[in-house]
Design a protein around this motif. Structure first.
Motif, short mmCIF file in Angstrom:
data_model
loop_
_atom_site.label_atom_id
_atom_site.label_comp_id
_atom_site.label_asym_id
_atom_site.label_seq_id
_atom_site.Cartn_x
_atom_site.Cartn_y
_atom_site.Cartn_z
N VAL A 187 0.84 -1.21 0.00
CA VAL A 187 0.00 0.00 0.00
C VAL A 187 0.86 1.25 0.00
CG1 VAL A 187 -1.66 1.33 1.35
CG2 VAL A 187 -1.97 -1.13 1.09
N ALA A 188 1.88 1.24 0.86
CA ALA A 188 2.75 2.42 0.95
C ALA A 188 3.56 2.62 -0.32
CB ALA A 188 3.67 2.28 2.15
N ALA A 189 3.90 1.53 -1.01
CA ALA A 189 4.73 1.63 -2.21
C ALA A 189 3.92 1.96 -3.46
CB ALA A 189 5.49 0.32 -2.43
N SER A 190 2.62 1.63 -3.45
CA SER A 190 1.78 1.85 -4.63
C SER A 190 1.25 3.28 -4.64
CB SER A 190 0.61 0.86 -4.63
OG SER A 190 -0.35 1.22 -5.60
N GLU A 191 1.52 3.98 -5.73
CA GLU A 191 1.04 5.35 -5.85
C GLU A 191 -0.48 5.41 -5.79
OE1 GLU A 191 2.56 8.17 -6.03
OE2 GLU A 191 4.65 7.62 -6.31
N VAL A 192 -1.15 4.50 -6.52
CA VAL A 192 -2.61 4.53 -6.59
C VAL A 192 -3.22 4.17 -5.24
CG1 VAL A 192 -4.65 3.48 -7.66
CG2 VAL A 192 -2.64 4.00 -9.05
N ALA A 193 -2.73 3.08 -4.62
CA ALA A 193 -3.29 2.65 -3.34
C ALA A 193 -3.08 3.71 -2.26
CB ALA A 193 -2.65 1.32 -2.91
N PHE A 194 -1.90 4.30 -2.25
CA PHE A 194 -1.62 5.33 -1.24
C PHE A 194 -2.49 6.56 -1.47
CE2 PHE A 194 0.75 8.69 0.89
CZ PHE A 194 1.12 8.07 2.07
N LEU A 195 -2.71 6.92 -2.74
CA LEU A 195 -3.55 8.08 -3.04
C LEU A 195 -4.99 7.83 -2.61
CD1 LEU A 195 -4.04 10.83 -4.36
CD2 LEU A 195 -4.35 9.63 -6.55
N VAL A 196 -5.50 6.63 -2.93
CA VAL A 196 -6.87 6.29 -2.54
C VAL A 196 -7.03 6.34 -1.03
CG1 VAL A 196 -8.59 4.45 -2.49
CG2 VAL A 196 -7.36 4.93 -4.61
N LEU A 197 -6.09 5.73 -0.32
CA LEU A 197 -6.15 5.72 1.14
C LEU A 197 -6.04 7.13 1.70
CD1 LEU A 197 -6.38 3.60 3.39
CD2 LEU A 197 -3.90 3.64 3.57
N ARG A 198 -5.21 7.94 1.09
CA ARG A 198 -5.04 9.31 1.55
C ARG A 198 -6.32 10.12 1.37
NH1 ARG A 198 -0.50 12.56 -1.49
NH2 ARG A 198 -2.23 13.01 -2.89
N VAL A 199 -6.98 9.95 0.23
CA VAL A 199 -8.22 10.68 -0.04
C VAL A 199 -9.32 10.22 0.91
CG1 VAL A 199 -10.06 11.02 -1.73
CG2 VAL A 199 -7.66 11.16 -2.45
N VAL A 200 -9.42 8.90 1.10
CA VAL A 200 -10.45 8.37 2.01
C VAL A 200 -10.21 8.85 3.44
CG1 VAL A 200 -11.40 6.27 3.03
CG2 VAL A 200 -10.96 6.37 0.58
N GLY A 201 -8.96 8.76 3.89
CA GLY A 201 -8.64 9.20 5.24
C GLY A 201 -8.93 10.67 5.45
N ALA A 202 -8.55 11.50 4.48
CA ALA A 202 -8.81 12.93 4.59
C ALA A 202 -10.31 13.21 4.61
CB ALA A 202 -8.15 13.67 3.42
N ALA A 203 -11.06 12.49 3.77
CA ALA A 203 -12.51 12.69 3.71
C ALA A 203 -13.18 12.32 5.02
CB ALA A 203 -13.10 11.88 2.56
N VAL A 204 -12.75 11.21 5.62
CA VAL A 204 -13.34 10.77 6.89
C VAL A 204 -13.09 11.80 7.99
CG1 VAL A 204 -13.17 9.06 8.74
CG2 VAL A 204 -13.28 8.31 6.37
N LEU A 205 -11.84 12.26 8.11
CA LEU A 205 -11.51 13.22 9.16
C LEU A 205 -12.22 14.56 8.92
CD1 LEU A 205 -7.70 12.51 9.61
CD2 LEU A 205 -9.52 12.02 11.24
N CYS A 206 -12.27 15.01 7.68
CA CYS A 206 -12.95 16.28 7.39
C CYS A 206 -14.45 16.16 7.65
CB CYS A 206 -12.68 16.69 5.94
SG CYS A 206 -11.01 17.31 5.64
N TRP A 207 -15.03 15.01 7.33
CA TRP A 207 -16.45 14.80 7.59
C TRP A 207 -16.74 14.86 9.08
CZ3 TRP A 207 -19.23 10.87 10.11
CH2 TRP A 207 -20.62 10.94 9.95
N LEU A 208 -15.93 14.21 9.89
CA LEU A 208 -16.10 14.26 11.34
C LEU A 208 -15.92 15.69 11.85
CD1 LEU A 208 -14.12 11.05 12.39
CD2 LEU A 208 -16.60 11.37 12.44
N GLY A 209 -14.95 16.40 11.28
CA GLY A 209 -14.74 17.79 11.68
C GLY A 209 -15.91 18.68 11.34
N VAL A 210 -16.46 18.50 10.14
CA VAL A 210 -17.62 19.31 9.72
C VAL A 210 -18.82 19.03 10.61
CG1 VAL A 210 -19.29 19.65 7.86
CG2 VAL A 210 -16.85 19.62 7.35
#
Length: 213
Positions: free
Chosen positions: A66-89
Motif C-alpha cells: 500500500v505504501a509503495a503503490s502510488e494509486v493505493a496510497f492516493l486512494v487511502l489518503r483521499v479516504v482518510g482525509a474525507a473521513v476526518l474532514c467529515w467528522l470535523g464538519v
C-alpha cells in the motif's frame, strides 16, 4: 518473546506515541468530554483494532505494498482525509447549532449520541483510512524485531502489547476527561469544544490529504 533486549525501548516508544496528539486523541477527547467515559470506550477499542490490523498487514507485507503503490496510497489518503474532514464538519455544525440556539434563547438539540457500535466503527475507519498508520507500522516494528525471530509472530506480539498499553492509557485519559463531563456539557463550553474539535479534525484531514510517503 522473552529475552528480547528491545522491550524497554519499545515500551517507552509506545508511551511517547500514545501521548502525541493526532486523530486518535482528538476523537477520544471529544467523545469523553461530550458523552462520558462509556461513550469513549468503543472509540478507543475501534482505534486499537485498526492499529492491530495495520500491524498484522505490515508483518504480512500488505501494508508495504500500500505504501509503495502510488494509486493505493492516493486512494487511502483521499479516504482518510474525507473521513476526518467529515467528522470535523459534523462537530463544527454542532457548534454552530449550539451557538445559534444560545443566541435565540432556545434549547439546542443534544449532540448526536451515537451508539457504541457507531463509535467503534468510527475508530476502526479512522485508523484504517489513515495512510500515515501504514507508513508508521512499516517503519516502527522492524526496529524492535530481532533478526533471529519470526517476523509475523514477533510483530503480532509487539503489536498486541502496544494495543494493550495504549488502551489502558487512552481509557485513563477518557476517564479523567469524563470526570469533568458536567462542565464540558454546559451549552457554551460544549459549543466551544465542538468548534475546537471540528477545527482540529478538519486540520488533520487536510494534513492527511497533502501528506507524502
Amino acid at each position: 518473546m522473552d529475552a528480547i533486549p528491545s522491550w524497554p525501548a519499545f515500551l517507552l516508544a509506545v508511551v511517547l506515541i500514545a501521548a502525541s496528539p493526532g486523530p486518535a486523541m482528538a476523537l477520544i477527547l471529544r467523545r469523553a468530554a461530550l458523552g462520558g467515559f462509556r461513550a469513549a470506550v468503543p472509540t478507543v477499542l475501534g482505534l486499537e483494532l485498526g492499529l492491530y490490523a495495520w500491524a498484522l498487514l505490515a508483518a504480512a507485507g500488505f501494508a508495504g505494498l500500500v505504501a509503495a503503490s502510488e494509486v493505493a496510497f492516493l486512494v487511502l489518503r483521499v479516504v482518510g482525509a474525507a473521513v476526518l474532514c467529515w467528522l470535523g464538519v459534523q462537530a463544527l455544525r454542532a457548534a454552530w447549532c449550539e451557538r445559534s440556539a444560545g443566541r435565540s434563547g432556545t434549547t439546542a438539540l443534544p449532540s448526536s449520541r451515537r451508539g457504541g457500535w457507531a463509535g467503534f466503527g468510527e475508530g476502526v475507519i479512522v485508523q484504517l483510512a489513515n495512510p500515515k498508520a501504514a507508513v508508521f507500522v512499516i517503519a516502527f516494528y522492524p526496529q524492535f524485531v530481532p533478526a533471529d525471530r519470526p517476523l509475523f509472530a514477533t510483530t503480532a506480539v509487539f503489536a498486541l502489547v502496544q494495543v494493550a498499553l495504549e488502551t489502558v492509557l487512552y481509557l485513563l485519559l477518557a476517564a479523567g476527561v469524563a470526570r469533568a463531563g458536567t462542565w464540558f456539557r454546559r451549552p457554551r463550553v460544549r459549543a466551544w469544544l465542538e468548534g475546537v474539535s471540528g477545527t482540529v479534525l478538519v486540520g488533520l484531514g487536510l494534513r492527511v490529504a497533502v501528506t507524502s510517503r
